[in-house]
Enzyme design. Sequence first.
Site, PDB file in Angstrom:
ATOM      1  N   GLU A 111      -2.272 -83.105  66.713  1.00 40.49           N
ATOM      2  CA  GLU A 111      -2.463 -84.561  66.725  1.00 40.49           C
ATOM      3  C   GLU A 111      -1.202 -85.299  66.291  1.00 40.49           C
ATOM      4  OE1 GLU A 111      -6.873 -85.554  65.413  1.00 40.49           O
ATOM      5  OE2 GLU A 111      -6.099 -83.779  64.421  1.00 40.49           O
ATOM      6  N   ARG A 166      -2.740 -88.022  54.970  1.00 39.19           N
ATOM      7  CA  ARG A 166      -3.755 -86.985  54.845  1.00 39.19           C
ATOM      8  C   ARG A 166      -3.867 -86.043  56.045  1.00 39.19           C
ATOM      9  NH1 ARG A 166      -8.943 -87.981  53.735  1.00 39.19           N
ATOM     10  NH2 ARG A 166     -10.007 -87.746  55.696  1.00 39.19           N
ATOM     11  N   HIS A 167      -2.945 -86.102  56.987  1.00 40.59           N
ATOM     12  CA  HIS A 167      -2.999 -85.214  58.150  1.00 40.59           C
ATOM     13  C   HIS A 167      -1.783 -84.295  58.215  1.00 40.59           C
ATOM     14  CE1 HIS A 167      -5.922 -88.273  59.541  1.00 40.59           C
ATOM     15  NE2 HIS A 167      -6.490 -87.223  60.100  1.00 40.59           N
ATOM     16  N   GLU A 217     -12.968 -88.530  52.708  1.00 40.97           N
ATOM     17  CA  GLU A 217     -13.739 -87.427  53.265  1.00 40.97           C
ATOM     18  C   GLU A 217     -12.964 -86.127  53.080  1.00 40.97           C
ATOM     19  OE1 GLU A 217     -13.119 -86.261  57.149  1.00 40.97           O
ATOM     20  OE2 GLU A 217     -13.990 -84.511  56.171  1.00 40.97           O
ATOM     21  N   SER A 233     -16.690 -81.621  56.214  1.00 41.13           N
ATOM     22  CA  SER A 233     -17.600 -82.007  57.275  1.00 41.13           C
ATOM     23  C   SER A 233     -18.470 -80.792  57.555  1.00 41.13           C
ATOM     24  CB  SER A 233     -16.791 -82.414  58.504  1.00 41.13           C
ATOM     25  OG  SER A 233     -17.467 -83.376  59.226  1.00 41.13           O
TER      26      SER A 233
END
Lengths: 579, 579
Positions: B353, B359-360, B502, B505
């Site tokens: 991505e 946070r990535h 978050e 998941s």
Amino acid sequence: MGFNCFIKFLLFFSSLFVSTIELGVAISSSYIFIDIMSSESEEQQLSKKAAKKEAAKQEKLRRRQEAAALASAASSLSVEEDDPYSSNYGDVSLPELKSCSQTDAGQWSLAISSMEWTPVGALTQDLKEKEVLIRGRVHITRPVSKNMSFVVVREKGFTVQCLVTTQGEGVSSQMVKFVAGLNRESIIDAIGVVSVPGNPIKGTTQQVEIHLRKLYCVNKALPTLPINVDDAARSDAEIEAALLSGDKLPRVNQDTRLNFRVLDIRTPSNQGIFRIQCQVGTIFRQFLLSEGFVEIHTPKLIAGSSEGGSAVFKLDYKGQPACLAQSPQLHKQMAICGDFGRVFEIGPVFRAEDSYTHRHLCEFTGLDVEMEIKKHYSEVMDIVDRLFVTMFDGMNERCQKELEAIGRQYPFEPLKYKPKTLRLTFEEGVQMLKDAGVEVDPLGDLNTEAERKLGQLVLEKYDTEFYILHRYPLAVRPFYTMPCYDNALYSNSFDVFIRGEEIISGAQRVHVPEFLAERAQACGIDVNTISTYIDSFRYGVPPHGGFGVGLERVVMLFCALGNIRKTSLFPRDPQRIAP
Amino acid sequence: MGFNCFIKFLLFFSSLFVSTIELGVAISSSYIFIDIMSSESEEQQLSKKAAKKEAAKQEKLRRRQEAAALASAASSLSVEEDDPYSSNYGDVSLPELKSCSQTDAGQWSLAISSMEWTPVGALTQDLKEKEVLIRGRVHITRPVSKNMSFVVVREKGFTVQCLVTTQGEGVSSQMVKFVAGLNRESIIDAIGVVSVPGNPIKGTTQQVEIHLRKLYCVNKALPTLPINVDDAARSDAEIEAALLSGDKLPRVNQDTRLNFRVLDIRTPSNQGIFRIQCQVGTIFRQFLLSEGFVEIHTPKLIAGSSEGGSAVFKLDYKGQPACLAQSPQLHKQMAICGDFGRVFEIGPVFRAEDSYTHRHLCEFTGLDVEMEIKKHYSEVMDIVDRLFVTMFDGMNERCQKELEAIGRQYPFEPLKYKPKTLRLTFEEGVQMLKDAGVEVDPLGDLNTEAERKLGQLVLEKYDTEFYILHRYPLAVRPFYTMPCYDNALYSNSFDVFIRGEEIISGAQRVHVPEFLAERAQACGIDVNTISTYIDSFRYGVPPHGGFGVGLERVVMLFCALGNIRKTSLFPRDPQRIAP
């Protein structure tokens, strides 16, 4: 409706692996795979013709058994309305499986609501007369009559025989029909009373019988499976014994197993193999953590090519050329430069080599260690020694059931090793070979054959199948290997062998940047291409060394399994990238 | 000679990262990097001009200090022949480092031969008057006169002050000169006597002083380093406090840190971060193993594209199109189909991505869990609950020193969590937001802002920064998520939040192949493209569910670090694939 898809699935695989498998005879509702491409350790390759003939015979037999079952179970498998005991069996509905604890609960929800599941492997005679709830798979059904049927339930490789009979409490003939008609591998919840039969039960791991009161099908498997778990679980010895008495039992070949891995890994031996694999990782970590090592995670995406030498998988990283790490070598050494002192990593390692052997994979799980050396590279060998002895001891202690399960299908002798691992120098090894009449280059590497032979000589002389061979010739090690103090033809390096096969490679590294550049040049490497590696050592770095092991090889060699594909959950080799 | 290479290294990085870093002023023997591209949490971005001015001032200061040291240490650092104590100090030769235990041993070998190393972090007042051997880095030297110098030695983030003076036993002025002239970050072995000074020692972690008798340089660092560890270890508060009194201290920006990661990870906070990361993995494993989970290793090389949706890294696999796994989703579910019951995996996850956020990452360490569900998907949430509470408790108990080290550079409040984790339904969350005047789509996903706001509301109302939000709208979850029993607009799924972000998941999966195909179609997915996935469920599979967590995020959010690059050893983002 599922059948079309299933055929598509078969076709998908057959197109992928057309070079290595042969789909063989697939007659109507059953199958047989012919063992065309068996692994080295499998013998007795039958001709296609003979195998087809046998397959047809087997098919007849299986159809006869199925017909008997169906006759008993009649045509419809649905619960009949007029059965006063209809709440004791049936298919669990999807809404119930979404949430069994709702207020408008079904029969299954009510039946299990106040019970806990007992693992099949925990069903012992201590539970006699107790009512238990088990969840497992229909391993096989054995209808006896309209009013009685056996069903063997399997969970995680453990099996128990269950009996359903109209003589039991709350059991109707419709329930017997329902149970007898269950598809193999379907998931069921069964409630019944534990009974201890007078005679030993053949063919199940548990020596108790469950007299069923309730049975619900949680999930249905297809009526016909590409492989049957009991076929996949059979040992060569069983097949050969059956052959002597005229029975040709199906033999599932390695590629077929791998194509339908979700079925294959259900066999007791595979359940054992991967539980042992988990233990190897666990003991590896526990030991190293207790010795002050820190677990790290290094990147698998690397700019350029990670090491040179063997082939790498290349990819495009946002417009930059990149590759997958062939080992965490550089980064674990950088962690030492970064003051972590002692580090280890468990993670995937990628090799795009074209080796199609019993011991190579394109992706495997590397167990990598790197540590500061205080005085001498023997400190690294000391860790190897204690780590592996701890690991072997641990496996023998903690994994008895698993080792037995593997041994039932693939018999093997326990590994011979010593509490203190034997260390030989490369020179000593060469001398042993020479004394036995095997001439090898004293400054070259040992080939697989020489390694095997030396393993045999060591076993005869020292009674161990696990030993360390150190002070390898410098010329056969990577450029970053530290030469020996007293003889620059040799190096501070070692290999470790299990059952005559190399399993670990380790060494002290050259940590002085100027000398590292010198060594690279001497090995014909352009220093500019490895400048980032060399420069990492310019900011102060302690002497250090380390080693790498393949997790799959440890398990393969400990259990003498003969093919590394057996110890990789979803193996990748030059011809396989699925499932 | 090494300097050219070093410049090349700098140039290599500057060309790689020219878009994100500015090399700033690099004058003669020192450097300063200007904080152009700081992370969100860093404030006070100075103009280039002002920064350059400050850099020059700093440079002057540092040169003055160095000149003082050099004046004291004189020009030559080599051991002088006519020194009767010349065996008590000096550089350790490479041959000695290859094997210190040879017969013709050098002075270093003889000096350390009968001693054990004491870790710097273990130097306490209990050792008063004892002679100790330590190995560490020259953190800084502080020459006092020709006859006396201090040197601070650092090991794994712990520091101790050492004193060398000609008043000591066997110490010559030449030895003082040698010690005072040591390059920062060089590795040394030091032997001395532990002394307890009357006043507390500022600027070191250990409250003892070592009076040196012998000191050997095991490995020399370059005289000038791209970043100094004490600059990299400084907190914003220190820099700001110094600024108030007119001192401009260097601030090392995030990209410079990452370019010279082997230096950056030597700071006490980074030593703490990665030791805590190791503990998170350890507790994760220990807890799950104790709950009957099996650790598995699934392939990262996948045929075709693993899931669709977000971008994947593509590669050529021996002529077949392949990609890197975006998650072990399919294979961990296949392990459940394969009778392992409960599985987990710790391994790299790849996402191509283009997210350049705090946070990535393009590669991170996934902690993945999958398990059979007996009755209800709350069983999965129960595991999450107990697992994370055990993890938080464990970190607070086992990692006090590490948490303190992190807090000194990056102050943070301990995470607020409850022994039994709060669970709210998505509907309840939406209602809380609504009551606070924040309107969100009740059947849409929460955006980052809404998640933050809800975190704040939950903290105010329930006094916890860790909670589970479940029953997410079906439309915002992947097609394989099980819909709710009582309302098909919602699903048996959950997210878990730490400090309003978050982190996990999870969900119950659709395990019925016909229904899975139906759900895929409803989500606009061509069923043919995912037939292998669907077909895995045709051979009988128990209801199951699971979840995934990013290891780097757990550490980042537990310690409120604000940038995921701080918790990845060698991070990979859309702009970074090195070192």
